[in-house]
Design an enzyme around this catalytic site. Sequence first.
Site, mmCIF file in Angstrom:
data_model
loop_
_atom_site.group_PDB
_atom_site.id
_atom_site.type_symbol
_atom_site.label_atom_id
_atom_site.label_comp_id
_atom_site.label_asym_id
_atom_site.label_seq_id
_atom_site.Cartn_x
_atom_site.Cartn_y
_atom_site.Cartn_z
ATOM 1 N N GLN A 210 3.023 9.899 1.586
ATOM 2 C CA GLN A 210 4.327 9.235 1.733
ATOM 3 C C GLN A 210 5.290 9.614 0.611
ATOM 4 O O GLN A 210 6.496 9.404 0.740
ATOM 5 C CB GLN A 210 4.171 7.714 1.774
ATOM 6 N N CYS B 204 5.716 -0.381 7.717
ATOM 7 C CA CYS B 204 5.392 0.837 6.959
ATOM 8 C C CYS B 204 6.622 1.249 6.165
ATOM 9 O O CYS B 204 7.731 1.259 6.706
ATOM 10 C CB CYS B 204 4.979 1.954 7.914
ATOM 11 N N LEU B 205 6.422 1.598 4.892
ATOM 12 C CA LEU B 205 7.542 2.011 4.052
ATOM 13 C C LEU B 205 8.193 3.294 4.582
ATOM 14 O O LEU B 205 9.350 3.564 4.276
ATOM 15 C CB LEU B 205 7.073 2.212 2.607
ATOM 16 N N HIS C 183 -4.624 1.322 7.720
ATOM 17 C CA HIS C 183 -3.260 1.854 7.840
ATOM 18 C C HIS C 183 -3.083 3.047 6.890
ATOM 19 O O HIS C 183 -2.510 4.078 7.268
ATOM 20 C CB HIS C 183 -2.277 0.715 7.517
ATOM 21 N N GLU C 184 -3.583 2.912 5.651
ATOM 22 C CA GLU C 184 -3.416 3.989 4.653
ATOM 23 C C GLU C 184 -4.285 5.198 4.981
ATOM 24 O O GLU C 184 -3.847 6.344 4.815
ATOM 25 C CB GLU C 184 -3.747 3.472 3.247
ATOM 26 N N HIS D 265 -2.650 7.327 7.402
ATOM 27 C CA HIS D 265 -1.637 8.215 6.803
ATOM 28 C C HIS D 265 -2.275 9.531 6.354
ATOM 29 O O HIS D 265 -1.675 10.603 6.491
ATOM 30 C CB HIS D 265 -0.988 7.549 5.585
ATOM 31 N N GLY E 79 0.844 -1.196 0.000
ATOM 32 C CA GLY E 79 0.000 0.000 0.000
ATOM 33 C C GLY E 79 0.871 1.234 0.000
ATOM 34 O O GLY E 79 2.057 1.160 0.358
#
Length: 182
Positions: A51, A101-102, A143-144, A147, A46
């Site tokens: 990000q 998480c990236l 999660h997204e 963000h 994702g």
Amino acid sequence: MSLMEIIEVPDPILRQQSQPVEDVNDELRGLIKNMLDTMYDAPGIGLAAVQVAVPRRLLVIDLQEPESEEEDAEAVRDPHVFINPEIVYRSDARKSYNEGCLSIPDQYAEVERPDIVRATWIDENGQRREGEFGGLMSVCLQHEVDHLNGVLFIDHLSRLKRDMIVKKVVKARRDKEKAAIL
Ligand code: GNR
Ligand code: NI
């Protein structure tokens, strides 16, 4: 193919509130393409626009799950685009998942979230959509959407654990930069 730089903690950009997308046009579809390329390259399942330093309410998800149970089954690309997503229902039942998480590279922790969610969103063609999600899709979507509100998975942990994880990421990056100079 155009890869974008993924912002990492503790960059304050990740704490910004993302603003609604006003128009689904070719420029936005270009950004979506670059976000998908960046997500597959990372690799991740994702990616929220913030990000890659674009604080708009836009995210992409591809769970990259093999289509069959075969040993050498190839992961089939199945990209999902969510524009202005809203979670309109959360189950009382909760589930824990080991999240990463990236923007917080190489750090993982168990996070508890509602098991099932319903969401509304707009797709890449400007069509209104609605759906119910469980399993990894539910985890990833929540999660997204976090963000988009400036929230990271570490915010669901104790302050001690959160601070420890951020310190580790900062140190790992510093060590890597040092190694590159020597
Ligand atoms: O690639 C990712 N994997 C992942 C694993 C468990 C729970 C959430 C995620 S999302 C993450 C990519 C990312 O950071 N998206 O914001
Ligand atoms: Ni993330």
